[in-house]
Design a protein around this motif. Structure first.
Motif, short mmCIF file in Angstrom:
data_model
loop_
_atom_site.label_atom_id
_atom_site.label_comp_id
_atom_site.label_asym_id
_atom_site.label_seq_id
_atom_site.Cartn_x
_atom_site.Cartn_y
_atom_site.Cartn_z
N CYS A 123 11.48 -8.95 -4.12
CA CYS A 123 10.74 -8.98 -5.39
C CYS A 123 11.61 -8.53 -6.55
O CYS A 123 11.40 -8.94 -7.70
CB CYS A 123 9.50 -8.08 -5.30
N TYR B 176 4.26 -8.75 -0.62
CA TYR B 176 4.66 -7.34 -0.75
C TYR B 176 3.43 -6.44 -0.89
O TYR B 176 3.36 -5.36 -0.31
CB TYR B 176 5.60 -7.18 -1.93
N GLN C 284 7.91 -4.56 4.69
CA GLN C 284 7.55 -4.29 3.30
C GLN C 284 8.76 -3.84 2.49
O GLN C 284 8.86 -4.13 1.30
CB GLN C 284 6.40 -3.27 3.22
N ASP C 285 9.73 -3.19 3.14
CA ASP C 285 10.99 -2.86 2.45
C ASP C 285 11.73 -4.13 2.04
O ASP C 285 12.26 -4.23 0.93
CB ASP C 285 11.89 -2.01 3.36
N SER D 14 2.65 -3.69 1.93
CA SER D 14 2.66 -2.31 1.43
C SER D 14 1.35 -1.60 1.78
O SER D 14 1.35 -0.43 2.15
CB SER D 14 2.88 -2.28 -0.09
N GLU E 297 9.99 -5.82 -0.84
CA GLU E 297 10.27 -5.10 -2.08
C GLU E 297 11.65 -5.49 -2.63
O GLU E 297 11.81 -5.73 -3.83
CB GLU E 297 10.22 -3.59 -1.86
N GLN F 89 1.11 3.88 -3.22
CA GLN F 89 2.11 4.03 -2.17
C GLN F 89 2.69 5.44 -2.16
O GLN F 89 2.95 6.02 -3.21
CB GLN F 89 3.26 3.03 -2.39
N ARG G 203 7.01 4.53 -5.83
CA ARG G 203 7.00 3.11 -5.45
C ARG G 203 6.35 2.27 -6.54
O ARG G 203 5.82 2.78 -7.53
CB ARG G 203 6.25 2.94 -4.13
N PHE G 204 6.35 0.95 -6.33
CA PHE G 204 5.83 0.05 -7.34
C PHE G 204 4.32 0.20 -7.50
O PHE G 204 3.79 0.27 -8.61
CB PHE G 204 6.18 -1.39 -6.97
N SER H 217 5.48 -11.32 -4.33
CA SER H 217 4.73 -10.14 -4.81
C SER H 217 3.42 -9.98 -4.06
O SER H 217 3.02 -8.86 -3.72
CB SER H 217 4.48 -10.27 -6.32
#
Length: 467
Positions: free
Chosen positions: A317, A360, A310-311, A364, A314, A45, A40-41, A357
């Protein structure tokens, strides 16, 4: 429901281990199935695992398939009955809305997985048969996976499966009264089990039959893949797979900061690097902040809605159109998420990458929390309680001590303090009153839970800041 059942199963029998719960009955998992692991970013996560329709032999060159030795053993026989009764009142105060919620939940959970079986590949044999084998680097799956920096291959080396027909069953009685015009009936931790010859009862008496030989969980061996298609098995649990690009491993650890220490000794530094996200939320117009806080609090009542939100954040973003029509998203979750998106659109923030962001980041962090932590946090989103929680999480990342005389801590009444203790304990942080001070301490080997607690609380508190 199936995803919740397998997730709970893994949490009970292999918490912190290598087993990965199967998320969908539509996924076919067999030994040597190729699974794409997507990091993940944010580095804290948990990765996502995407089973494919291919096995290792499908993406190898040559006509000789790998046929490793398969070892079958009895895994566990699981039986249990659980029940609880929860009654409580939540008061949430927003600038333009006062919400009073009273809820009663009682549940009876009968769990009987029956006898489960474990199938695993003999790794020594797999290692020998993999020697000098080459991946087909022109295969579509290989091409599409290696193009994305945070994706690697894993192959299934072990799986846990049922040996008898099962189903998901839960008996729940829920009741609640809501005041103030906010449709929210209190966060509830979902409890799901498998029971032989049982049925699913979750307010609507839905039955999910689970056939024999259904995979519940699996474990992977990741692959280190060279440019020419040669590959090696990652035999150590701390060794990660990669695709070699331009002569160097494409490790794919992106995100704001480097991999965190196992005891979060750099918690202060990591939060400092995220400070701009919190300041950005604090700078939003007061009406936008209060509305976002109200909507996010409502979303927090449903663990699945948090994951779905949160999906969506994402996707936005990364300039993707948010997908709300996935089969795993319920109609109620879609409505909650849509309400957040409409609010962003009306406030003119839907196209603001910094704001997206920041949201997110918060969602997240909430998605990484334990069910208990998320449930308690959802009851603490009042305008007076959040500043107190923010002081305490700053204490966690700071000196570890805070005078009880601080005016912001006045909101910690005995009832609220008990919830706060539970909130911190579920994040591997101890909270104790010692005379005129309150002390916090991160437990040994706490992992990322203290970090995600601090991020979630500071983010929500940023929305609660007064002008």
């Amino acid at each position: 429901m199936f995803a919740t059942a397998t997730s709970n199963f893994v949490q009970e029998v292999d918490h912190g281990g290598l087993l990965i719960p199967l998320a969908s009955l539509n996924d076919t998992i067999a030994l040597l199935t190729v699974v794409v692991k997507r990091r993940r970013f944010w580095v804290w996560q948990k990765p996502k695992y995407i089973p494919t329709d291919f096995n290792l032999n499908d993406i190898l060159t040559g006509d000789t398939p790998i046929k490793p030795v398969v070892i079958e053993t009895d895994f566990i026989k699981y039986n249990g009955t659980f029940g609880d009764h929860i009654q409580g009142t939540i008061d949430a105060n927003f600038p333009y809305t006062n919400v009073s919620i009273e809820g009663k939940d009682s549940s009876k959970l009968q769990s009987s997985f029956g006898s489960l079986k474990k199938e695993e590949v003999d790794v020594q044999t797999l290692l020998r048969e993999s020697k000098d084998r080459i991946l087909d680097m022109t295969h579509g799956l290989v091409q599409q996976t290696k193009e994305k920096s945070r994706q690697v291959f894993g192959i299934v080396k072990e799986r846990i499966l049922t040996t008898q027909p099962s189903s998901v069953i839960e008996e729940v009685q829920q009741g609640g009264q809501c005041g103030g015009g906010l449709s929210l009936c209190g966060p509830k931790t979902p409890k799901v089990s498998l029971k032989e010859n049982g049925s699913l009862s979750k307010d609507s008496n839905v039955t999910m039959e689970i056939p024999i030989h259904t995979t519940l969980a699996y474990a992977l061996i990741e692959l280190e893949i060279k440019q020419d298609g040669r590959y090696a098995l990652c035999l150590m649990s701390d060794t990660r797979g990669y695709f070699e690009v331009d002569g160097a491993p494409k490790k794919g650890l992106t995100g704001i900061f480097g991999a965190p220490d196992s005891e979060n000794s750099h918690l202060t530094q990591e939060l400092e690097q995220l400070r701009d996200h919190f300041q950005l939320l604090s700078a939003l117009p007061a009406t936008t902040r209060s509305s976002l806080l109200r909507q996010i609090t409502e979303v927090m009542a449903d663990r699945g809605a948090v994951s779905s939100l949160q999906d969506v954040m994402e996707q936005m973003c990364f300039d993707k159109t948010p997908a709300l029509g996935e089969a795993t998203t319920t109609e109620s979750q879609k409505q909650n998420i849509q309400a957040v998106l409409e609010l962003l659109e009306q406030s003119g923030q839907a196209a603001s990458k910094p704001v997206l962001s920041a949201l997110y980041l918060i969602t997240s962090a909430m998605d990484e929390m334990t069910n208990d932590c998320l449930s308690v946090l959802g009851t603490c989103c009042g305008l007076t309680v959040l500043p107190a929680l923010e002081l305490l999480v700053q204490c966690v990342s700071g000196t570890g001590e805070l005078p009880l005389s601080n005016a912001s801590l006045a909101a910690l009444t005995e009832d609220v303090y008990e919830k706060t203790e539970r909130l911190f304990a579920s994040s591997n942080v101890s909270l104790k009153r010692d005379g005129s001070t309150v002390k916090t301490k991160i437990n040994h080997m706490a992992g990322n839970l203290p970090l995600v607690l601090c991020i979630a609380v500071r983010g929500l508190a940023s929305l609660a800041h007064c002008d």
